[in-house]
Motif scaffolding. Sequence first.
Motif, PDB file in Angstrom:
ATOM      1  N   UNK A   1     -33.194 -36.524  85.092  1.00  0.00           N
ATOM      2  CA  UNK A   1     -32.471 -35.261  85.130  1.00  0.00           C
ATOM      3  C   UNK A   1     -32.913 -34.508  86.388  1.00  0.00           C
ATOM      4  N   UNK A   2     -31.972 -34.351  87.304  1.00  0.00           N
ATOM      5  CA  UNK A   2     -32.237 -33.654  88.566  1.00  0.00           C
ATOM      6  C   UNK A   2     -32.211 -32.148  88.346  1.00  0.00           C
ATOM      7  N   UNK A   3     -32.993 -31.362  89.144  1.00  0.00           N
ATOM      8  CA  UNK A   3     -33.937 -31.797  90.091  1.00  0.00           C
ATOM      9  C   UNK A   3     -35.337 -31.878  89.555  1.00  0.00           C
ATOM     10  N   UNK A   4     -35.671 -31.174  88.437  1.00  0.00           N
ATOM     11  CA  UNK A   4     -37.052 -31.085  87.991  1.00  0.00           C
ATOM     12  C   UNK A   4     -37.713 -32.393  87.634  1.00  0.00           C
ATOM     13  N   UNK A   5     -36.962 -33.374  87.152  1.00  0.00           N
ATOM     14  CA  UNK A   5     -37.577 -34.624  86.693  1.00  0.00           C
ATOM     15  C   UNK A   5     -37.591 -35.716  87.752  1.00  0.00           C
ATOM     16  N   UNK A   6     -37.194 -35.417  88.981  1.00  0.00           N
ATOM     17  CA  UNK A   6     -37.147 -36.456  90.012  1.00  0.00           C
ATOM     18  C   UNK A   6     -38.527 -37.064  90.251  1.00  0.00           C
ATOM     19  N   UNK A   7     -39.535 -36.255  90.437  1.00  0.00           N
ATOM     20  CA  UNK A   7     -40.884 -36.751  90.693  1.00  0.00           C
ATOM     21  C   UNK A   7     -41.384 -37.560  89.501  1.00  0.00           C
ATOM     22  N   UNK A   8     -41.216 -37.024  88.310  1.00  0.00           N
ATOM     23  CA  UNK A   8     -41.661 -37.697  87.089  1.00  0.00           C
ATOM     24  C   UNK A   8     -40.927 -39.025  86.910  1.00  0.00           C
ATOM     25  N   UNK A   9     -39.626 -39.046  87.129  1.00  0.00           N
ATOM     26  CA  UNK A   9     -38.839 -40.263  86.951  1.00  0.00           C
ATOM     27  C   UNK A   9     -39.329 -41.374  87.873  1.00  0.00           C
ATOM     28  N   UNK A  10     -39.519 -41.047  89.132  1.00  0.00           N
ATOM     29  CA  UNK A  10     -39.966 -42.049  90.100  1.00  0.00           C
ATOM     30  C   UNK A  10     -41.378 -42.522  89.769  1.00  0.00           C
ATOM     31  N   UNK A  11     -42.285 -41.611  89.451  1.00  0.00           N
ATOM     32  CA  UNK A  11     -43.649 -42.017  89.107  1.00  0.00           C
ATOM     33  C   UNK A  11     -43.675 -42.868  87.844  1.00  0.00           C
ATOM     34  N   UNK A  12     -42.861 -42.530  86.853  1.00  0.00           N
ATOM     35  CA  UNK A  12     -42.777 -43.319  85.619  1.00  0.00           C
ATOM     36  C   UNK A  12     -42.268 -44.724  85.926  1.00  0.00           C
ATOM     37  N   UNK A  13     -41.211 -44.824  86.709  1.00  0.00           N
ATOM     38  CA  UNK A  13     -40.657 -46.135  87.064  1.00  0.00           C
ATOM     39  C   UNK A  13     -41.684 -46.964  87.827  1.00  0.00           C
ATOM     40  N   UNK A  14     -42.388 -46.346  88.746  1.00  0.00           N
ATOM     41  CA  UNK A  14     -43.393 -47.064  89.544  1.00  0.00           C
ATOM     42  C   UNK A  14     -44.564 -47.535  88.691  1.00  0.00           C
ATOM     43  N   UNK A  15     -44.855 -46.844  87.604  1.00  0.00           N
ATOM     44  CA  UNK A  15     -45.965 -47.219  86.725  1.00  0.00           C
ATOM     45  C   UNK A  15     -45.588 -48.315  85.737  1.00  0.00           C
ATOM     46  N   UNK A  16     -44.312 -48.634  85.633  1.00  0.00           N
ATOM     47  CA  UNK A  16     -43.871 -49.638  84.679  1.00  0.00           C
ATOM     48  C   UNK A  16     -44.085 -51.044  85.239  1.00  0.00           C
ATOM     49  N   UNK A  17     -44.340 -51.991  84.340  1.00  0.00           N
ATOM     50  CA  UNK A  17     -44.595 -53.368  84.732  1.00  0.00           C
ATOM     51  C   UNK A  17     -43.335 -54.223  84.805  1.00  0.00           C
ATOM     52  N   UNK A  18     -42.206 -53.663  84.408  1.00  0.00           N
ATOM     53  CA  UNK A  18     -40.957 -54.422  84.462  1.00  0.00           C
ATOM     54  C   UNK A  18     -39.937 -53.661  85.308  1.00  0.00           C
ATOM     55  N   UNK A  19     -38.923 -54.378  85.720  1.00  0.00           N
ATOM     56  CA  UNK A  19     -37.879 -53.774  86.539  1.00  0.00           C
ATOM     57  C   UNK A  19     -36.996 -52.866  85.686  1.00  0.00           C
TER      58      UNK A  19
END
Length: 182
Positions: A45-63
Amino acid sequence: MDAEHVAGDLETVLLREDQILSRVAGLAREIGTDYAGRDLVLVGVLGGAATFTVDLARAMDSSVEIGWMAMRSYTTGKRSSGSVRLLKDLDLDIEGRDVLIVEAVIDTGLTMSWLISSLQQRRPASVAVCALLRKPDSPAFDVPTYVGFDVEPGLIVGYGLDFRGRYRNLRCAAVLAPHAVR
Protein backbone atom coordinates in the motif's frame (compact mmCIF):
# COMPACT_ATOMS: atom_id res chain seq x y z
CA MET A 1 18.09 9.94 8.12
CA ASP A 2 18.69 9.22 11.78
CA ALA A 3 16.47 10.41 14.65
CA GLU A 4 19.09 12.89 15.87
CA HIS A 5 18.71 14.84 12.61
CA VAL A 6 15.09 15.69 13.51
CA ALA A 7 15.15 15.12 17.28
CA GLY A 8 13.39 18.43 17.93
CA ASP A 9 10.40 17.23 15.87
CA LEU A 10 10.00 13.90 17.66
CA GLU A 11 8.18 13.23 20.90
CA THR A 12 9.59 9.73 21.29
CA VAL A 13 11.29 7.02 19.27
CA LEU A 14 9.07 3.94 19.31
CA LEU A 15 11.24 1.50 17.38
CA ARG A 16 14.87 1.61 16.35
CA GLU A 17 15.90 0.46 12.89
CA ASP A 18 17.46 -2.75 14.22
CA GLN A 19 14.25 -3.62 16.11
CA ILE A 20 12.18 -3.06 12.98
CA LEU A 21 14.46 -5.10 10.73
CA SER A 22 14.61 -7.94 13.23
CA ARG A 23 10.81 -8.12 13.39
CA VAL A 24 10.53 -7.85 9.58
CA ALA A 25 12.84 -10.88 9.32
CA GLY A 26 10.63 -12.73 11.82
CA LEU A 27 7.51 -11.88 9.85
CA ALA A 28 9.20 -13.06 6.65
CA ARG A 29 9.98 -16.42 8.28
CA GLU A 30 6.38 -16.82 9.53
CA ILE A 31 4.92 -15.91 6.15
CA GLY A 32 7.46 -18.08 4.32
CA THR A 33 6.46 -21.09 6.41
CA ASP A 34 2.73 -20.46 5.96
CA TYR A 35 3.02 -19.95 2.18
CA ALA A 36 5.76 -22.48 1.37
CA GLY A 37 5.37 -23.73 -2.21
CA ARG A 38 2.55 -21.29 -3.00
CA ASP A 39 2.32 -18.44 -5.50
CA LEU A 40 2.43 -15.40 -3.21
CA VAL A 41 1.82 -11.84 -4.35
CA LEU A 42 2.64 -8.97 -2.01
CA VAL A 43 0.36 -5.98 -2.53
CA GLY A 44 2.08 -2.99 -0.98
CA VAL A 45 0.00 0.00 0.00
CA LEU A 46 1.65 3.19 -1.26
CA GLY A 47 3.22 5.33 0.01
CA GLY A 48 3.65 4.43 3.70
CA ALA A 49 4.25 0.70 3.22
CA ALA A 50 6.79 0.95 0.38
CA THR A 51 9.83 0.58 2.64
CA PHE A 52 8.22 -2.21 4.68
CA THR A 53 7.06 -4.07 1.55
CA VAL A 54 10.51 -4.07 -0.03
CA ASP A 55 12.28 -5.04 3.20
CA LEU A 56 9.76 -7.85 3.81
CA ALA A 57 10.22 -9.19 0.27
CA ARG A 58 14.01 -9.02 0.59
CA ALA A 59 13.87 -10.96 3.87
CA MET A 60 11.87 -13.80 2.34
CA ASP A 61 13.57 -17.01 1.22
CA SER A 62 11.31 -17.57 -1.77
CA SER A 63 10.45 -15.54 -4.83
CA VAL A 64 7.43 -13.26 -4.54
CA GLU A 65 5.86 -10.83 -6.94
CA ILE A 66 5.15 -7.31 -5.71
CA GLY A 67 2.28 -5.13 -6.85
CA TRP A 68 1.24 -1.72 -5.62
CA MET A 69 -1.99 0.05 -4.78
CA ALA A 70 -2.65 3.54 -3.45
CA MET A 71 -5.79 4.90 -1.87
CA ARG A 72 -6.80 7.74 0.36
CA SER A 73 -9.18 7.62 3.28
CA TYR A 74 -8.21 10.87 4.95
CA THR A 75 -9.18 14.32 3.76
CA THR A 76 -7.65 17.19 5.69
CA GLY A 77 -5.41 16.74 8.70
CA LYS A 78 -6.09 13.53 10.57
CA ARG A 79 -9.89 13.40 10.16
CA SER A 80 -11.24 10.39 8.32
CA SER A 81 -13.49 11.11 5.39
CA GLY A 82 -15.46 7.91 5.98
CA SER A 83 -14.83 6.68 2.44
CA VAL A 84 -11.91 5.37 0.43
CA ARG A 85 -10.77 6.77 -2.89
CA LEU A 86 -8.59 4.60 -5.16
CA LEU A 87 -5.57 6.51 -6.44
CA LYS A 88 -3.64 3.65 -8.08
CA ASP A 89 -5.03 0.23 -8.87
CA LEU A 90 -3.13 -3.04 -8.89
CA ASP A 91 -1.49 -3.85 -12.24
CA LEU A 92 -1.29 -7.61 -11.61
CA ASP A 93 -3.79 -10.40 -12.25
CA ILE A 94 -4.30 -12.07 -8.86
CA GLU A 95 -6.98 -14.59 -9.81
CA GLY A 96 -6.14 -17.94 -8.23
CA ARG A 97 -3.08 -16.54 -6.44
CA ASP A 98 -2.38 -16.01 -2.74
CA VAL A 99 -2.36 -12.30 -1.87
CA LEU A 100 -0.72 -10.67 1.12
CA ILE A 101 -1.66 -7.01 1.62
CA VAL A 102 1.31 -5.20 3.14
CA GLU A 103 0.43 -2.08 5.11
CA ALA A 104 2.52 0.14 7.37
CA VAL A 105 -0.09 0.84 10.04
CA ILE A 106 -3.65 -0.26 10.79
CA ASP A 107 -5.62 2.37 12.68
CA THR A 108 -9.35 2.69 12.01
CA GLY A 109 -9.40 -0.26 9.61
CA LEU A 110 -11.42 1.65 7.01
CA THR A 111 -8.82 1.45 4.25
CA MET A 112 -7.92 -2.16 5.02
CA SER A 113 -11.56 -3.30 5.05
CA TRP A 114 -12.11 -1.63 1.69
CA LEU A 115 -8.92 -3.13 0.27
CA ILE A 116 -9.68 -6.67 1.44
CA SER A 117 -13.15 -6.49 -0.12
CA SER A 118 -11.80 -5.03 -3.37
CA LEU A 119 -9.14 -7.71 -3.76
CA GLN A 120 -11.48 -10.58 -2.82
CA GLN A 121 -13.71 -9.59 -5.75
CA ARG A 122 -10.79 -10.44 -8.07
CA ARG A 123 -11.01 -14.14 -7.07
CA PRO A 124 -7.60 -14.75 -5.50
CA ALA A 125 -6.88 -18.11 -3.87
CA SER A 126 -6.58 -16.28 -0.54
CA VAL A 127 -6.14 -12.84 0.99
CA ALA A 128 -4.18 -12.06 4.14
CA VAL A 129 -2.83 -8.90 5.78
CA CYS A 130 0.61 -8.02 7.10
CA ALA A 131 0.92 -4.73 8.99
CA LEU A 132 4.09 -3.43 10.54
CA LEU A 133 2.15 -1.43 13.16
CA ARG A 134 -1.31 -1.82 14.68
CA LYS A 135 -2.90 0.81 16.89
CA PRO A 136 -5.28 0.05 19.78
CA ASP A 137 -8.94 -0.47 18.97
CA SER A 138 -8.13 -1.51 15.40
CA PRO A 139 -10.78 -3.89 14.12
CA ALA A 140 -10.08 -7.55 13.51
CA PHE A 141 -10.41 -8.76 9.93
CA ASP A 142 -11.85 -12.03 8.67
CA VAL A 143 -8.53 -12.91 7.02
CA PRO A 144 -5.22 -14.09 8.48
CA THR A 145 -3.32 -11.10 9.87
CA TYR A 146 0.36 -10.77 10.65
CA VAL A 147 1.39 -7.84 12.88
CA GLY A 148 4.87 -6.56 13.58
CA PHE A 149 4.19 -4.35 16.59
CA ASP A 150 1.22 -3.10 18.57
CA VAL A 151 1.71 0.61 19.25
CA GLU A 152 -0.04 3.34 21.18
CA PRO A 153 -1.99 6.16 19.51
CA GLY A 154 -0.09 9.07 18.05
CA LEU A 155 1.06 10.42 14.73
CA ILE A 156 3.82 7.97 13.77
CA VAL A 157 6.49 8.88 11.24
CA GLY A 158 9.55 7.16 9.87
CA TYR A 159 10.31 3.88 8.13
CA GLY A 160 8.12 5.00 5.24
CA LEU A 161 5.43 6.80 7.23
CA ASP A 162 5.16 10.53 6.67
CA PHE A 163 3.50 13.68 7.82
CA ARG A 164 2.76 15.94 4.86
CA GLY A 165 5.49 14.29 2.82
CA ARG A 166 8.25 14.56 5.41
CA TYR A 167 10.03 11.99 7.60
CA ARG A 168 9.56 8.93 5.31
CA ASN A 169 13.33 8.46 5.18
CA LEU A 170 13.70 8.37 8.96
CA ARG A 171 15.28 5.00 9.81
CA CYS A 172 13.28 4.51 13.00
CA ALA A 173 9.57 4.77 13.80
CA ALA A 174 8.75 7.70 16.08
CA VAL A 175 5.83 9.72 17.39
CA LEU A 176 5.82 13.22 15.97
CA ALA A 177 5.80 15.94 18.61
CA PRO A 178 2.62 18.09 18.75
CA HIS A 179 4.54 21.28 17.87
CA ALA A 180 5.83 19.62 14.65
CA VAL A 181 2.27 19.07 13.41
CA ARG A 182 1.93 22.26 11.44
